[in-house]
Design a protein around this motif. Structure first.
Motif, PDB file in Angstrom:
ATOM      1  N   VAL A  74      -3.620  -1.063  14.931  1.00  0.00           N
ATOM      2  CA  VAL A  74      -4.541  -2.190  14.751  1.00  0.00           C
ATOM      3  C   VAL A  74      -3.943  -3.502  15.241  1.00  0.00           C
ATOM      4  CG1 VAL A  74      -5.759  -1.082  12.855  1.00  0.00           C
ATOM      5  CG2 VAL A  74      -3.803  -2.568  12.351  1.00  0.00           C
ATOM      6  N   GLY A  75      -2.761  -3.445  15.864  1.00  0.00           N
ATOM      7  CA  GLY A  75      -2.190  -4.626  16.490  1.00  0.00           C
ATOM      8  C   GLY A  75      -1.155  -5.379  15.689  1.00  0.00           C
ATOM      9  N   VAL A  76      -0.859  -4.929  14.466  1.00  0.00           N
ATOM     10  CA  VAL A  76       0.198  -5.564  13.683  1.00  0.00           C
ATOM     11  C   VAL A  76       1.529  -5.333  14.383  1.00  0.00           C
ATOM     12  CG1 VAL A  76       1.433  -5.513  11.479  1.00  0.00           C
ATOM     13  CG2 VAL A  76      -1.067  -5.402  11.524  1.00  0.00           C
ATOM     14  N   ARG A  77       2.378  -6.345  14.421  1.00  0.00           N
ATOM     15  CA  ARG A  77       3.586  -6.288  15.255  1.00  0.00           C
ATOM     16  C   ARG A  77       4.883  -6.089  14.495  1.00  0.00           C
ATOM     17  NH1 ARG A  77       3.355 -11.399  18.934  1.00  0.00           N
ATOM     18  NH2 ARG A  77       5.405 -10.579  19.491  1.00  0.00           N
ATOM     19  N   GLY A  78       4.829  -6.041  13.161  1.00  0.00           N
ATOM     20  CA  GLY A  78       6.062  -5.850  12.412  1.00  0.00           C
ATOM     21  C   GLY A  78       5.772  -5.523  10.966  1.00  0.00           C
ATOM     22  N   ILE A  79       6.855  -5.285  10.204  1.00  0.00           N
ATOM     23  CA  ILE A  79       6.689  -4.907   8.790  1.00  0.00           C
ATOM     24  C   ILE A  79       7.940  -5.265   8.002  1.00  0.00           C
ATOM     25  CG2 ILE A  79       7.624  -2.544   8.940  1.00  0.00           C
ATOM     26  CD1 ILE A  79       5.098  -1.720   7.238  1.00  0.00           C
ATOM     27  N   GLY A  80       7.777  -5.493   6.722  1.00  0.00           N
ATOM     28  CA  GLY A  80       8.868  -5.730   5.787  1.00  0.00           C
ATOM     29  C   GLY A  80       8.359  -5.422   4.386  1.00  0.00           C
ATOM     30  N   SER A 124       4.655  -4.536   2.802  1.00  0.00           N
ATOM     31  CA  SER A 124       4.429  -3.482   1.814  1.00  0.00           C
ATOM     32  C   SER A 124       5.748  -2.996   1.260  1.00  0.00           C
ATOM     33  CB  SER A 124       3.676  -2.294   2.426  1.00  0.00           C
ATOM     34  OG  SER A 124       3.479  -1.284   1.444  1.00  0.00           O
ATOM     35  N   ASP A 125       5.808  -2.880  -0.044  1.00  0.00           N
ATOM     36  CA  ASP A 125       6.951  -2.232  -0.676  1.00  0.00           C
ATOM     37  C   ASP A 125       6.873  -0.730  -0.407  1.00  0.00           C
ATOM     38  OD1 ASP A 125       7.420  -4.761  -1.653  1.00  0.00           O
ATOM     39  OD2 ASP A 125       6.626  -4.344  -3.646  1.00  0.00           O
ATOM     40  N   GLY A 126       7.850  -0.002  -0.924  1.00  0.00           N
ATOM     41  CA  GLY A 126       7.835   1.446  -0.827  1.00  0.00           C
ATOM     42  C   GLY A 126       8.245   1.978   0.531  1.00  0.00           C
ATOM     43  N   ASP A 127       8.005   3.267   0.720  1.00  0.00           N
ATOM     44  CA  ASP A 127       8.347   3.933   1.978  1.00  0.00           C
ATOM     45  C   ASP A 127       7.197   3.730   2.965  1.00  0.00           C
ATOM     46  OD1 ASP A 127       9.088   5.513   4.069  1.00  0.00           O
ATOM     47  OD2 ASP A 127       9.311   7.359   2.912  1.00  0.00           O
ATOM     48  N   VAL A 128       7.410   2.864   3.943  1.00  0.00           N
ATOM     49  CA  VAL A 128       6.356   2.507   4.908  1.00  0.00           C
ATOM     50  C   VAL A 128       6.458   3.312   6.196  1.00  0.00           C
ATOM     51  CG1 VAL A 128       6.133   0.178   3.985  1.00  0.00           C
ATOM     52  CG2 VAL A 128       7.773   0.619   5.838  1.00  0.00           C
ATOM     53  N   LEU A 163       0.807  -1.229   0.000  1.00  0.00           N
ATOM     54  CA  LEU A 163       0.000   0.000   0.000  1.00  0.00           C
ATOM     55  C   LEU A 163       0.834   1.270   0.000  1.00  0.00           C
ATOM     56  CD1 LEU A 163       0.324   0.925   3.158  1.00  0.00           C
ATOM     57  CD2 LEU A 163      -1.679  -0.516   3.505  1.00  0.00           C
ATOM     58  N   SER A 164       2.158   1.126  -0.125  1.00  0.00           N
ATOM     59  CA  SER A 164       3.023   2.304  -0.215  1.00  0.00           C
ATOM     60  C   SER A 164       3.836   2.273  -1.502  1.00  0.00           C
ATOM     61  CB  SER A 164       3.981   2.364   0.980  1.00  0.00           C
ATOM     62  OG  SER A 164       3.298   2.673   2.169  1.00  0.00           O
ATOM     63  N   TYR A 165       4.271   3.449  -1.921  1.00  0.00           N
ATOM     64  CA  TYR A 165       5.232   3.557  -3.015  1.00  0.00           C
ATOM     65  C   TYR A 165       6.407   4.373  -2.489  1.00  0.00           C
ATOM     66  CZ  TYR A 165       3.616   8.349  -4.098  1.00  0.00           C
ATOM     67  OH  TYR A 165       3.316   9.681  -4.053  1.00  0.00           O
ATOM     68  N   ASN A 166       7.281   4.874  -3.350  1.00  0.00           N
ATOM     69  CA  ASN A 166       8.516   5.462  -2.839  1.00  0.00           C
ATOM     70  C   ASN A 166       8.345   6.834  -2.200  1.00  0.00           C
ATOM     71  OD1 ASN A 166       8.017   6.696  -5.294  1.00  0.00           O
ATOM     72  ND2 ASN A 166      10.177   6.893  -5.841  1.00  0.00           N
TER      73      ASN A 166
END
Length: 330
Positions: free
Chosen positions: A237-243, A223-227, A184-187
């Motif tokens: 919302v309780g999500v614990r990480g990202i990549g 998500s790709d891009g700048d998160v 849901l992100s881009y650069n």
């Protein structure tokens, strides 16, 4: 220490003998094609086979798709499956298969997973990703405003499906984590506003995260891009990480860790420098080493190893990965 314990301890910010050596996603077909031309055995095509050949840790990934076998393919990448949003109800006959998987699908993986020798993690489609696959990229963006009821129905149905799937999965397998595919992100940041996220994604995230937590499964956003901006949204919302924390999009793993010290991170290694040789790769590992030492971080290529990387260069990368995964645990 075995890989399942190693991953679980790293995700719990606990000490390990060395960090896990993983690729967060399988290699591009063009990358493998180049490596086979450069001497990689033609028989090495399966994900576990290739990983174990290079000396990476053993793991299996699975994708829980919400589409039945009858679902047609899109006409082109990024195009939708529906001619118009109002076709959704009729199209549901091709979605949400009730027999999408069962324990036999995991039969070859479960014994090694239960012994700790092979990690398992999964992917599900998120509440931004799924409507986009149905509507197509551009119509999806308009649909937040033109078809809000249909958007909510799509995500309500997706939530119901994945709640059922995770309940069934948990009867025979507990993956270390599940990635929620979004992109849901881009650069330059997110492709939707915070208000759209709060209205159309957040309610469904809260419910699916609660189901995962009931079964001790860690939810991680993909998500790709700048998160950088949307990390706070996911945390709410309780999500614990990202990549995968793409460096080329300006994502800074060190800054994210300073801003979110308890948030889990996956990826981060700049894939665009892998073909530049040992010095460039060492500099990248040194950049990431402070966060590697802190735990809560599964270092990996920040998307997938591109075909610009030769077989010899990738072998060098793996050698350096092993060196720094040990150094981080000292």
């Amino acid at each position: 220490m075995k890989i399942v314990e190693r991953i679980n301890k790293v995700l719990a910010f606990e000490k390990v003998d060395r960090l896990p050596m993983v690729e967060w996603a399988f290699w591009w077909d063009l990358t493998l094609k180049r490596w086979h031309e450069e001497g990689l055995a033609a028989s090495l095509t399966g994900d576990c086979e290739v990983r174990e050949h290079f000396g990476l840790d053993s793991y299996h990934q699975f994708w829980l798709a919400p589409r039945a076998a009858t679902c047609p393919a899109p006409a082109a990448h990024g195009s939708g499956l529906l001619k118009k949003a109002e076709d959704y109800e009729k199209f549901k006959e091709h979605l949400f298969p009730q027999t999408g998987f069962h324990s036999d699908d995991f039969a070859q993986w479960l014994p090694r997973h239960e012994s700790g020798d092979l990690a398992i993690w999964g992917w599900i489609e998120g509440f931004f990703w799924f409507p986009r696959t149905l509507l197509g990229i551009e119509p999806h963006m308009y649909a937040f405003y033109d078809y809000p009821k249909i958007m909510h129905q799509m995500n309500s149905d997706l939530l119901e499906y994945y709640c059922m799937v995770i309940e069934e999965l948990s009867k025979f397998c507990k993956p270390s984590f599940i990635l929620l595919a979004e992109d849901l992100s881009y650069n330059h940041g997110p492709m939707l506003s915070k208000s759209c996220f709060d209205e159309f994604l957040a309610p469904y995230y809260r419910e699916i995260v609660a189901v995962m937590e009931k079964h001790d499964i860690i939810p991680i956003a993909d998500s790709d891009g700048d998160v950088t901006q949307c990390i706070d949204w996911f945390k709410e919302v309780g999500v614990r990480g990202i990549g995968p924390l793409e460096r080329v999009a300006g994502t800074d793993v060190n800054q994210i860790r300073r801003d979110h010290p308890d948030f889990l991170l996956v990826g981060g290694f700049d894939k665009t420098i892998m073909h530049k040789g040992e010095q460039a790769m060492r500099q990248e590992f040194e950049r990431l080493l402070p966060v590697m030492k802190q735990g809560g971080y599964l270092l990996s290529v920040d998307h997938q190893t591109p075909p610009e990387v030769s077989l010899l260069q990738y072998e060098l990368y793996v050698s350096l990965l092993r060196e720094y995964c040990k150094k981080a645990a000292e």
